[in-house]
Design a protein around this motif. Structure first.
Motif, PDB file in Angstrom:
ATOM      1  N   THR A  79      30.217  47.986  31.378  1.00  0.00           N
ATOM      2  CA  THR A  79      30.486  49.423  31.268  1.00  0.00           C
ATOM      3  C   THR A  79      29.615  50.100  30.214  1.00  0.00           C
ATOM      4  N   ARG A  80      29.020  49.321  29.315  1.00  0.00           N
ATOM      5  CA  ARG A  80      28.128  49.918  28.309  1.00  0.00           C
ATOM      6  C   ARG A  80      26.661  49.814  28.672  1.00  0.00           C
ATOM      7  N   ASP A  81      26.380  49.224  29.829  1.00  0.00           N
ATOM      8  CA  ASP A  81      24.996  49.069  30.281  1.00  0.00           C
ATOM      9  C   ASP A  81      24.597  50.306  31.080  1.00  0.00           C
ATOM     10  N   PRO A  82      23.553  51.017  30.635  1.00  0.00           N
ATOM     11  CA  PRO A  82      23.136  52.241  31.341  1.00  0.00           C
ATOM     12  C   PRO A  82      22.838  52.023  32.824  1.00  0.00           C
ATOM     13  N   ARG A  83      22.407  50.821  33.180  1.00  0.00           N
ATOM     14  CA  ARG A  83      22.111  50.543  34.601  1.00  0.00           C
ATOM     15  C   ARG A  83      23.366  50.635  35.460  1.00  0.00           C
ATOM     16  N   TYR A  84      24.510  50.389  34.846  1.00  0.00           N
ATOM     17  CA  TYR A  84      25.756  50.380  35.623  1.00  0.00           C
ATOM     18  C   TYR A  84      26.675  51.531  35.231  1.00  0.00           C
ATOM     19  N   ALA A  85      26.068  52.596  34.721  1.00  0.00           N
ATOM     20  CA  ALA A  85      26.854  53.757  34.292  1.00  0.00           C
ATOM     21  C   ALA A  85      27.724  54.242  35.446  1.00  0.00           C
ATOM     22  N   GLY A  86      28.993  54.438  35.167  1.00  0.00           N
ATOM     23  CA  GLY A  86      29.899  54.972  36.178  1.00  0.00           C
ATOM     24  C   GLY A  86      30.441  53.944  37.157  1.00  0.00           C
ATOM     25  N   LEU A  87      30.031  52.678  37.017  1.00  0.00           N
ATOM     26  CA  LEU A  87      30.532  51.632  37.912  1.00  0.00           C
ATOM     27  C   LEU A  87      31.934  51.240  37.455  1.00  0.00           C
ATOM     28  N   PRO A  88      32.959  51.526  38.272  1.00  0.00           N
ATOM     29  CA  PRO A  88      34.324  51.239  37.819  1.00  0.00           C
ATOM     30  C   PRO A  88      34.679  49.753  37.850  1.00  0.00           C
ATOM     31  N   VAL A  89      35.417  49.329  36.825  1.00  0.00           N
ATOM     32  CA  VAL A  89      35.907  47.963  36.739  1.00  0.00           C
ATOM     33  C   VAL A  89      37.434  48.042  36.698  1.00  0.00           C
ATOM     34  N   ILE A  90      38.082  47.282  37.568  1.00  0.00           N
ATOM     35  CA  ILE A  90      39.542  47.160  37.509  1.00  0.00           C
ATOM     36  C   ILE A  90      39.830  45.731  37.070  1.00  0.00           C
ATOM     37  N   ILE A  91      40.521  45.588  35.966  1.00  0.00           N
ATOM     38  CA  ILE A  91      40.890  44.257  35.495  1.00  0.00           C
ATOM     39  C   ILE A  91      42.128  43.790  36.264  1.00  0.00           C
ATOM     40  N   CYS A  92      42.047  42.567  36.804  1.00  0.00           N
ATOM     41  CA  CYS A  92      43.152  41.965  37.550  1.00  0.00           C
ATOM     42  C   CYS A  92      43.453  40.633  36.868  1.00  0.00           C
ATOM     43  N   THR A  93      44.570  40.552  36.175  1.00  0.00           N
ATOM     44  CA  THR A  93      44.808  39.375  35.355  1.00  0.00           C
ATOM     45  C   THR A  93      46.278  39.022  35.265  1.00  0.00           C
ATOM     46  N   SER A  94      46.540  37.784  34.868  1.00  0.00           N
ATOM     47  CA  SER A  94      47.919  37.354  34.631  1.00  0.00           C
ATOM     48  C   SER A  94      48.382  37.773  33.239  1.00  0.00           C
ATOM     49  N   LYS A  95      47.451  38.279  32.415  1.00  0.00           N
ATOM     50  CA  LYS A  95      47.796  38.716  31.054  1.00  0.00           C
ATOM     51  C   LYS A  95      48.543  40.049  31.142  1.00  0.00           C
ATOM     52  N   SER A  96      49.850  39.990  30.990  1.00  0.00           N
ATOM     53  CA  SER A  96      50.654  41.175  31.273  1.00  0.00           C
ATOM     54  C   SER A  96      51.161  41.919  30.038  1.00  0.00           C
ATOM     55  N   LEU A  97      50.724  41.506  28.852  1.00  0.00           N
ATOM     56  CA  LEU A  97      51.177  42.200  27.643  1.00  0.00           C
ATOM     57  C   LEU A  97      50.550  43.589  27.552  1.00  0.00           C
ATOM     58  N   GLU A  98      51.285  44.526  27.010  1.00  0.00           N
ATOM     59  CA  GLU A  98      50.783  45.881  26.841  1.00  0.00           C
ATOM     60  C   GLU A  98      49.524  45.890  25.964  1.00  0.00           C
ATOM     61  N   THR A  99      49.503  45.021  24.944  1.00  0.00           N
ATOM     62  CA  THR A  99      48.322  44.963  24.062  1.00  0.00           C
ATOM     63  C   THR A  99      47.080  44.530  24.852  1.00  0.00           C
ATOM     64  N   ASP A 100      47.265  43.627  25.819  1.00  0.00           N
ATOM     65  CA  ASP A 100      46.139  43.199  26.660  1.00  0.00           C
ATOM     66  C   ASP A 100      45.650  44.372  27.508  1.00  0.00           C
ATOM     67  N   ARG A 101      46.606  45.111  28.059  1.00  0.00           N
ATOM     68  CA  ARG A 101      46.255  46.249  28.922  1.00  0.00           C
ATOM     69  C   ARG A 101      45.460  47.290  28.119  1.00  0.00           C
ATOM     70  N   VAL A 102      45.971  47.620  26.942  1.00  0.00           N
ATOM     71  CA  VAL A 102      45.303  48.594  26.078  1.00  0.00           C
ATOM     72  C   VAL A 102      43.890  48.112  25.725  1.00  0.00           C
ATOM     73  N   TRP A 103      43.786  46.825  25.368  1.00  0.00           N
ATOM     74  CA  TRP A 103      42.493  46.250  25.009  1.00  0.00           C
ATOM     75  C   TRP A 103      41.539  46.309  26.199  1.00  0.00           C
ATOM     76  N   GLY A 104      42.033  45.951  27.378  1.00  0.00           N
ATOM     77  CA  GLY A 104      41.204  45.976  28.595  1.00  0.00           C
ATOM     78  C   GLY A 104      40.659  47.365  28.869  1.00  0.00           C
ATOM     79  N   LEU A 105      41.505  48.376  28.752  1.00  0.00           N
ATOM     80  CA  LEU A 105      41.073  49.749  28.995  1.00  0.00           C
ATOM     81  C   LEU A 105      40.095  50.189  27.915  1.00  0.00           C
ATOM     82  N   ARG A 106      40.293  49.695  26.708  1.00  0.00           N
ATOM     83  CA  ARG A 106      39.389  50.038  25.605  1.00  0.00           C
ATOM     84  C   ARG A 106      37.988  49.447  25.822  1.00  0.00           C
TER      85      ARG A 106
END
Length: 130
Positions: A79-106
């Motif tokens: 997401t920080r690479d200019p070549r892939y600007a705007g390319l959406p990433v959806i994280i799909c994980t078994s890590k279900s803690l809110e802190t993980d979710r916040v970190w992933g979005l960050r």
């Protein structure tokens, strides 16, 4: 004509699935291709980056726990690479803690879903990215 534009809008996105589990990759590929998506897969960060260099997808579905680079690191890199600007990433994980979710979005992920994935929710989130 405007007909062509309408048809173009209906084009389903191509998706890059990144997950170290062959079982997960198979199940998700199956689910998505049956709904008309074009799917490519990668089992780790290096392979994911190679796939990206070959052909930019419209969307990446990213697992977190993988050998080598984890999905959070990879998401940040992409997401920080200019070549892939705007390319959406959806994280799909078994890590279900809110802190993980916040970190992933960050790290730049557009969305965060926990496994086991609900097919309807996944498709709805993909469509919502438009």
């Amino acid at each position: 004509s405007s007909d062509l534009v309408e048809v173009g809008r209906e084009t389903l996105p191509s998706i890059l699935l990144v997950d170290d589990s062959k079982t997960e990759l198979h199940a998700l590929s199956d689910l998505l291709t049956k709904r008309g998506f074009t799917v490519r897969t990668a089992e780790n960060g290096d392979e994911a980056l190679r796939r990206l260099a070959e052909e930019k997808p419209d969307l990446i579905l990213m697992d977190v726990v993988m050998p080598g680079q984890n999905g959070f690191q990879l998401t940040r890199m992409i997401t920080r690479d200019p070549r892939y600007a705007g390319l959406p990433v959806i994280i799909c994980t078994s890590k279900s803690l809110e802190t993980d979710r916040v970190w992933g979005l960050r790290q730049g992920a557009r969305d965060y879903l926990t496994k086991p994935l609900d097919a309807h929710a996944l498709i709805a989130r993909i469509r919502a990215l438009d």
